[in-house]
Design an enzyme around this catalytic site. Structure first.
Site, PDB file in Angstrom:
ATOM      1  N   LYS A  17      14.509   6.898  -7.131  1.00 26.41           N
ATOM      2  CA  LYS A  17      14.145   7.719  -5.926  1.00 26.41           C
ATOM      3  C   LYS A  17      14.996   7.008  -4.876  1.00 26.41           C
ATOM      4  O   LYS A  17      15.089   5.834  -4.619  1.00 26.41           O
ATOM      5  CB  LYS A  17      12.745   7.941  -5.524  1.00 26.41           C
ATOM      6  CG  LYS A  17      11.846   6.514  -4.992  1.00 26.41           C
ATOM      7  CD  LYS A  17      12.160   6.257  -3.707  1.00 26.41           C
ATOM      8  CE  LYS A  17      11.126   4.828  -3.652  1.00 26.41           C
ATOM      9  NZ  LYS A  17      11.508   4.185  -2.430  1.00 26.41           N
ATOM     10  N   ASP A 144       3.854   4.598  -4.748  1.00 25.85           N
ATOM     11  CA  ASP A 144       5.087   5.563  -5.016  1.00 25.85           C
ATOM     12  C   ASP A 144       4.836   6.386  -6.138  1.00 25.85           C
ATOM     13  O   ASP A 144       5.823   7.308  -6.079  1.00 25.85           O
ATOM     14  CB  ASP A 144       6.220   4.693  -5.013  1.00 25.85           C
ATOM     15  CG  ASP A 144       6.856   4.173  -3.705  1.00 25.85           C
ATOM     16  OD1 ASP A 144       6.546   4.721  -2.502  1.00 25.85           O
ATOM     17  OD2 ASP A 144       7.869   3.574  -3.648  1.00 25.85           O
TER      18      ASP A 144
HETATM   19  O1  C5P Z   1       0.734   0.220  -3.712  1.00 25.17           O
HETATM   20  P1  C5P Z   1       1.769  -0.747  -4.159  1.00 25.17           P
HETATM   21  O2  C5P Z   1       1.510  -1.746  -4.969  1.00 25.17           O
HETATM   22  O3  C5P Z   1       3.114  -0.223  -4.301  1.00 25.17           O
HETATM   23  O4  C5P Z   1       2.031  -1.234  -2.590  1.00 25.17           O
HETATM   24  C1  C5P Z   1       2.595  -2.795  -2.433  1.00 25.17           C
HETATM   25  C2  C5P Z   1       2.291  -3.202  -1.184  1.00 25.17           C
HETATM   26  O5  C5P Z   1       2.994  -2.725  -0.169  1.00 25.17           O
HETATM   27  C3  C5P Z   1       0.846  -3.220  -0.799  1.00 25.17           C
HETATM   28  O6  C5P Z   1      -0.100  -4.299  -1.124  1.00 25.17           O
HETATM   29  C4  C5P Z   1       0.846  -3.281   0.812  1.00 25.17           C
HETATM   30  O7  C5P Z   1       1.099  -4.472   1.328  1.00 25.17           O
HETATM   31  C5  C5P Z   1       2.231  -2.374   0.937  1.00 25.17           C
HETATM   32  N1  C5P Z   1       2.053  -0.883   1.423  1.00 25.17           N
HETATM   33  C6  C5P Z   1       1.579  -0.625   2.473  1.00 25.17           C
HETATM   34  N2  C5P Z   1       1.328   0.737   2.801  1.00 25.17           N
HETATM   35  C7  C5P Z   1       1.731   1.751   1.745  1.00 25.17           C
HETATM   36  C8  C5P Z   1       2.208   1.288   0.751  1.00 25.17           C
HETATM   37  C9  C5P Z   1       2.375   0.007   0.282  1.00 25.17           C
HETATM   38  O8  C5P Z   1       1.124  -1.200   3.290  1.00 25.17           O
HETATM   39  N3  C5P Z   1       1.685   2.925   2.224  1.00 25.17           N
END
Ligand code: C5P
Length: 312
Positions: A17, A144
């Site tokens: 993406k 995502d």
């Molecule tokens: O959800 P995911 O593991 O992909 O997110 C990785 C990191 O990115 C999270 O631990 C957070 O620090 C940050 N994040 C965020 N807000 C989001 C998505 C991710 O702060 N909407």
């Protein structure tokens, strides 16, 4: 019937993406940030093959890239384990992952693989899950993941769980330039928070997009922006250089994807895109890909049961 094994093996293509627009809004009480993003799948794809085994339990994941973990650290493993647990089935799974999308690159490769895993298992195990149910499951694996169930194009808000499909009329080519190093998402969010004063707001033009079901590339491209650029470019100057080069190669817009490290350019036609790919691929350590934007949703295909799963 729910839980009936309908097919023995399926193959799912997992596309990368890009974020055509990525605004990072306020930090939430749960530590995540509210986002406002238009996301789009592009035809650089990983491939997954999934097979059920009734003689063993658990998930056996194999990957053609030996540098990737194949245990719970891999989002495919986590998505598969979660789906089997949620389905309440006691089956074994063999999964083979063929990796093409660079990782740590802001291209959502791991998230797409996770979504493809859930989609494939829904079909393979005859679970009858809705898109909303699969997206809810996917959200537990990563922010995502839900988007990929609403691909090829969608408006994504909240932490990433509020997704609304968007029709983008017309075709485009995209040149993805991966600079040869990863950027950690968590670091990029921290950098962005530290650099900011006050709460960011959403422009009227972006708010107006929320009501639209369909848009054109001409509507979207003037609005292309990514908040992470201000946090990431000062640390990695080469990314700004790549953006400038893509624009001088004729890109209609050029932008960091996600929290990086990939920078992409959007091109009107294949010829210009391929010329830009050749030029950008000569930059030191960079890998460049010229691909079409996707115009279809993710889908599964039946796969031969035995030969397809041999490690190649
Ligand atoms: O959800 P995911 O593991 O992909 O997110 C990785 C990191 O990115 C999270 O631990 C957070 O620090 C940050 N994040 C965020 N807000 C989001 C998505 C991710 O702060 N909407």
């Amino acid at each position: 019937m729910r839980g009936t094994v309908e097919e023995k093996a399926v193959r799912v293509a997992a596309p990368a993406k890009i974020n055509l627009i990525l605004r990072v809004l306020d930090r939430r009480p749960d530590g995540y940030h509210n986002l406002w993003s238009v996301m789009q799948t592009v035809a650089l794809e990983d491939e997954l093959r999934l097979r059920v085994r009734h003689d063993t339990a658990g998930v056996a994941l194999r990957c053609d890239d030996a540098t990737l973990p194949t245990d719970h650290r891999n989002l495919v493993y986590r998505a598969a384990a979660l789906a089997v647990e949620r389905a309440g089935l006691n089956v074994g799974l063999e999964i083979k992952l063929m990796k093409r999308i660079p990782y740590g690159a802001g291209l959502g490769g791991g998230s797409s693989d996770a979504a493809a895993t859930i989609l494939g298992l829904n079909r393979l195990l005859g679970l009858g899950w809705t898109v909303a149910h699969m997206a809810e499951l996917g959200q537990q694996v990563g922010s995502d993941v839900p988007f990929f169930f609403f691909a090829p194009s969608a408006l994504v808000t909240g932490r990433g769980e509020a997704v609304k499909s968007l029709r983008v009329a017309g075709e485009r080519w995209v040149v993805l330039v991966a600079p040869g190093f990863p950027i950690e998402t968590r670091w990029a969010y921290q950098r962005l928070s530290a650099a900011r004063f006050g709460a960011p707001s959403l422009s009227g033009a972006l708010q107006a997009l929320e009501a639209r079901e369909a848009v054109t590339w001409e509507d979207l491209l003037p609005l292309a922006e990514n908040d992470f650029e201000e946090a990431v470019f000062p640390e990695y100057g080469v990314l700004r250089t790549i953006k400038t080069r893509l624009l001088s190669e004729g890109a209609e817009a050029a932008l960091l994807s996600g929290s990086g490290s990939t920078v992409f350019g959007v091109f009107r036609d294949e010829t210009t895109a391929r010329q830009a790919q050749a030029t950008m691929g000569r930059l030191e350590r960079c890998r460049a890909y010229a691909v079409r934007v996707c115009t279809e949703a993710l889908s599964c295909q039946s796969a031969p049961t035995t030969a397809s799963l041999r490690v190649g």
